[in-house]
Scaffold this active site. Structure first.
Site, PDB file in Angstrom:
ATOM      1  N   HIS A  80       5.280  -3.167   4.562  1.00 26.25           N
ATOM      2  CA  HIS A  80       5.904  -2.281   3.572  1.00 26.25           C
ATOM      3  C   HIS A  80       5.857  -0.812   3.936  1.00 26.25           C
ATOM      4  O   HIS A  80       6.319   0.026   3.176  1.00 26.25           O
ATOM      5  CB  HIS A  80       5.218  -2.456   2.206  1.00 26.25           C
ATOM      6  CG  HIS A  80       3.822  -1.872   2.178  1.00 26.25           C
ATOM      7  ND1 HIS A  80       2.733  -2.536   2.670  1.00 26.25           N
ATOM      8  CD2 HIS A  80       3.369  -0.684   1.746  1.00 26.25           C
ATOM      9  CE1 HIS A  80       1.653  -1.780   2.534  1.00 26.25           C
ATOM     10  NE2 HIS A  80       2.009  -0.647   1.971  1.00 26.25           N
TER      11      HIS A  80
HETATM   12  C1  UD1 Z   1       2.863   3.139  -1.970  1.00 20.68           C
HETATM   13  C2  UD1 Z   1       2.070   4.106  -1.117  1.00 20.68           C
HETATM   14  C3  UD1 Z   1       1.556   3.385   0.121  1.00 20.68           C
HETATM   15  C4  UD1 Z   1       0.789   2.142  -0.257  1.00 20.68           C
HETATM   16  C5  UD1 Z   1       1.635   1.254  -1.157  1.00 20.68           C
HETATM   17  C6  UD1 Z   1       0.820   0.094  -1.640  1.00 20.68           C
HETATM   18  C7  UD1 Z   1       2.770   6.465  -1.150  1.00 20.68           C
HETATM   19  C8  UD1 Z   1       3.447   7.532  -0.411  1.00 20.68           C
HETATM   20  N1  UD1 Z   1       2.891   5.223  -0.643  1.00 20.68           N
HETATM   21  O1  UD1 Z   1       3.990   2.740  -1.202  1.00 20.68           O
HETATM   22  O2  UD1 Z   1       0.683   4.259   0.830  1.00 20.68           O
HETATM   23  O3  UD1 Z   1       0.451   1.457   0.915  1.00 20.68           O
HETATM   24  O4  UD1 Z   1       2.076   2.015  -2.297  1.00 20.68           O
HETATM   25  O5  UD1 Z   1       1.617  -1.004  -1.963  1.00 20.68           O
HETATM   26  O6  UD1 Z   1       2.130   6.716  -2.141  1.00 20.68           O
HETATM   27  N2  UD1 Z   1       8.690  -0.640  -6.596  1.00 20.68           N
HETATM   28  C9  UD1 Z   1       8.878  -1.630  -7.536  1.00 20.68           C
HETATM   29  N3  UD1 Z   1       7.869  -1.890  -8.407  1.00 20.68           N
HETATM   30  C10 UD1 Z   1       6.711  -1.205  -8.416  1.00 20.68           C
HETATM   31  C11 UD1 Z   1       6.537  -0.183  -7.469  1.00 20.68           C
HETATM   32  C12 UD1 Z   1       7.542   0.072  -6.566  1.00 20.68           C
HETATM   33  O7  UD1 Z   1       9.922  -2.282  -7.581  1.00 20.68           O
HETATM   34  O8  UD1 Z   1       5.848  -1.496  -9.244  1.00 20.68           O
HETATM   35  C13 UD1 Z   1       9.758  -0.364  -5.595  1.00 20.68           C
HETATM   36  C14 UD1 Z   1      10.725   0.751  -5.983  1.00 20.68           C
HETATM   37  O9  UD1 Z   1      11.986   0.402  -5.509  1.00 20.68           O
HETATM   38  C15 UD1 Z   1      10.179   1.922  -5.192  1.00 20.68           C
HETATM   39  C16 UD1 Z   1       9.615   1.280  -3.941  1.00 20.68           C
HETATM   40  O10 UD1 Z   1       9.120   0.027  -4.362  1.00 20.68           O
HETATM   41  O11 UD1 Z   1      11.176   2.873  -4.901  1.00 20.68           O
HETATM   42  C17 UD1 Z   1       8.505   2.069  -3.271  1.00 20.68           C
HETATM   43  O12 UD1 Z   1       7.460   2.358  -4.192  1.00 20.68           O
HETATM   44  P1  UD1 Z   1       6.502   3.627  -3.949  1.00 20.68           P
HETATM   45  O13 UD1 Z   1       5.381   3.619  -4.941  1.00 20.68           O
HETATM   46  O14 UD1 Z   1       7.292   4.876  -3.835  1.00 20.68           O
HETATM   47  O15 UD1 Z   1       5.922   3.389  -2.527  1.00 20.68           O
HETATM   48  P2  UD1 Z   1       5.252   2.100  -1.880  1.00 20.68           P
HETATM   49  O16 UD1 Z   1       6.131   1.651  -0.756  1.00 20.68           O
HETATM   50  O17 UD1 Z   1       4.906   1.135  -2.933  1.00 20.68           O
HETATM   51  N1  UDP Z   2      -2.283  -7.861  -2.053  1.00 21.25           N
HETATM   52  C1  UDP Z   2      -2.080  -8.774  -3.099  1.00 21.25           C
HETATM   53  N2  UDP Z   2      -0.910  -9.478  -3.132  1.00 21.25           N
HETATM   54  C2  UDP Z   2       0.059  -9.356  -2.178  1.00 21.25           C
HETATM   55  C3  UDP Z   2      -0.159  -8.434  -1.117  1.00 21.25           C
HETATM   56  C4  UDP Z   2      -1.331  -7.701  -1.096  1.00 21.25           C
HETATM   57  O1  UDP Z   2      -2.955  -8.925  -3.957  1.00 21.25           O
HETATM   58  O2  UDP Z   2       1.078 -10.034  -2.269  1.00 21.25           O
HETATM   59  C5  UDP Z   2      -3.518  -7.046  -2.036  1.00 21.25           C
HETATM   60  C6  UDP Z   2      -4.358  -7.201  -0.784  1.00 21.25           C
HETATM   61  O3  UDP Z   2      -5.305  -8.241  -0.926  1.00 21.25           O
HETATM   62  C7  UDP Z   2      -5.016  -5.829  -0.689  1.00 21.25           C
HETATM   63  C8  UDP Z   2      -4.002  -4.889  -1.279  1.00 21.25           C
HETATM   64  O4  UDP Z   2      -3.134  -5.693  -2.063  1.00 21.25           O
HETATM   65  O5  UDP Z   2      -6.192  -5.771  -1.469  1.00 21.25           O
HETATM   66  C9  UDP Z   2      -3.239  -4.170  -0.190  1.00 21.25           C
HETATM   67  O6  UDP Z   2      -2.157  -3.504  -0.752  1.00 21.25           O
HETATM   68  P1  UDP Z   2      -0.942  -2.965   0.106  1.00 21.25           P
HETATM   69  O7  UDP Z   2      -0.813  -3.729   1.355  1.00 21.25           O
HETATM   70  O8  UDP Z   2       0.226  -2.927  -0.830  1.00 21.25           O
HETATM   71  O9  UDP Z   2      -1.340  -1.448   0.357  1.00 21.25           O
HETATM   72  P2  UDP Z   2      -2.138  -0.676   1.521  1.00 21.25           P
HETATM   73  O10 UDP Z   2      -3.487  -1.263   1.622  1.00 21.25           O
HETATM   74  O11 UDP Z   2      -1.332  -0.765   2.771  1.00 21.25           O
HETATM   75  O12 UDP Z   2      -2.159   0.738   1.028  1.00 21.25           O
END
Ligand code: UD1
Ligand code: UDP
Length: 369
Positions: free
Chosen positions: A205
């Site tokens: 992601h």
């Molecule tokens: C964010 C964090 C990233 C982290 C990740 C964990 C930043 C810059 N990035 O990335 O470091 O690893 O969270 O998963 O803070 N969306 C949904 N539902 C939700 C949330 C998001 O549909 O509940 C979709 C939306 O289309 C949104 C996109 O995901 O535009 C990205 O969400 P965003 O929170 O901006 O960044 P992440 O890629 O989730």
């Molecule tokens: N995780 C989860 N369900 C999923 C994918 C990830 O519960 O389908 C959990 C995973 O065990 C870990 C955390 O989410 O604890 C990691 O989140 P993510 O990869 O979104 O973010 P990052 O660690 O890269 O910031």
């Protein structure tokens, strides 16, 4: 002492849960301030339910947006809450936009700030997370570094030794606190029709990977090559960002790849623990694989978690399909003898105990506007 626990995304809920648990056990007053960066049930609420966390005291419901717009909404909301409801210390965890906003809000108001998981560095400023973590580390009064390597990074940047505490990573606490609870219901295996050890688990992601068509397409090709070579099911609980980008770029899903909705923590932990191999670009998943002794291939050219590579549980492959395949071949043959470099699973409690020793509530600082 009253702690403001600021969180907003899936990994922050998981990794802050041991801190919250310790506050409850030690009768330390706290508020959970949720920015609402993640809001879909399977990215947010399910973790509160499974981890039995109290509901957030505040939820800013900022939702998605560009970095600037999203961070600005959080900053405005957090400032208002911290002014109206003073806390003795603010805690942020990790490297998201929620962390950036929480750190800025606290620092500008003069509220002492603690950064959980301080000192991680990829040395790659094209990652939004690197910018967020550098800013948070340089604004923080208390730097809770997970490892000596992270503490070393902080010292190199001139952060004072007196503010650095090597605590381990709360990810270990979360895994140890929940893995046996997760094992009480293993129906995911029969539901998916898979056997333990006979599937590959994928997550991806990162913005720099999935928002670029070439990189995302390469990752899908790499996954296809690995799936073909190993001849097992490849499961991919897909992050909403990635789902959106696959649709936007109109990319083909390889035949051997099974897309799933994002999973709850319990089911994800179960799949992670019994996978033959994990392919990921997640930060937390690199750590969890190292703890669970599941071989990991990271589809990035760098990592802020080099401890996992040094330990032997992780290889950096980048996004080239052949490089992903080659790293997968190496990792599955490697004996699973590596040590967990992230501590003993008592980091959350260590952090709360440090704060109890350091914070003097009679000297509450707030710079009112
Ligand atoms: C964010 C964090 C990233 C982290 C990740 C964990 C930043 C810059 N990035 O990335 O470091 O690893 O969270 O998963 O803070 N969306 C949904 N539902 C939700 C949330 C998001 O549909 O509940 C979709 C939306 O289309 C949104 C996109 O995901 O535009 C990205 O969400 P965003 O929170 O901006 O960044 P992440 O890629 O989730
Ligand atoms: N995780 C989860 N369900 C999923 C994918 C990830 O519960 O389908 C959990 C995973 O065990 C870990 C955390 O989410 O604890 C990691 O989140 P993510 O990869 O979104 O973010 P990052 O660690 O890269 O910031």
């Amino acid at each position: 002492m009253k702690i403001a626990v600021i969180l907003g995304t899936r990994p922050e809920i998981v990794k802050m849960s041991p801190v919250v648990r310790s506050c409850l056990e030690r009768s330390v007053d706290f508020s959970i301030i949720h920015t609402g960066q993640h809001y879909s049930y399977e990215m947010d609420r399910i973790f509160f339910c499974e981890l039995e966390l109290p509901d957030a005291t505040y939820n800013l419901e900022v939702g998605s947006g560009t970095h600037g717009a999203q961070t600005a909404r959080m900053l405005t909301g957090l400032e208002q809450i911290l002014l109206e409801d003073p806390h003795d210390v603010v805690l942020v965890q990790g490297d998201t936009n929620t962390v950036l906003a929480g750190a800025l809000a606290a620092a500008k108001l003069g509220v002492p700030l603690g950064h959980v998981e301080a000192g991680l560095r990829s040395y790659d400023r094209s990652m939004p997370e690197e910018i967020n973590r550098v800013v948070a580390d340089h604004l923080s009064d208390f730097l809770f570094a997970p490892t000596e390597m992270a503490a070393h990074n902080l010292r190199k940047e001139g952060r004072p030794d007196s503010g650095i505490f090597v605590t381990g990573n709360t990810v270990v606490d979360a895994v140890l606190q929940n893995i046996s609870l997760a094992a009480e219901d293993e129906s995911i295996f029969s539901r998916l029709g898979i056997e333990k050890g006979e599937y590959i688990l994928v997550t991806a992601h990162r913005q720099e990977n999935v928002d670029r068509q070439e990189n995302l397409s390469d990752i899908l090709k790499g996954i296809e090559l690995v799936g073909n070579e190993f001849g097992v099911t490849v499961l991919y609980p897909i992050h909403p960002r990635t789902k959106k980008m696959i649709e936007r770029f109109n990319l083909r899903i390889p035949d051997n790849l099974r897309l799933l909705e994002p999973l709850g923590y319990f089911e994800f932990l179960l799949l992670e623990a019994s996978a033959q191999l994990v392919l990921t670009d997640s930060g937390g998943i690199q750590e969890e694989c190292c703890i669970l002794k599941t071989p990991c291939v990271t589809m990035r050219k760098n990592t802020e978690r080099p401890e996992t590579v040094v330990a032997g549980g992780n290889i950096l492959a980048g996004t080239d399909p052949e490089a992903i395949l080659s790293a997968a071949r190496t990792m599955v043959l490697r004996p699973r003898t590596w040590e967990n470099p992230f501590g003993d699973g008592r980091s959350g409690d260590r952090i709360v105990r440090h704060l109890k020793e350091i914070i003097d509530p009679t000297k509450r600082r707030i710079h009112y506007c």
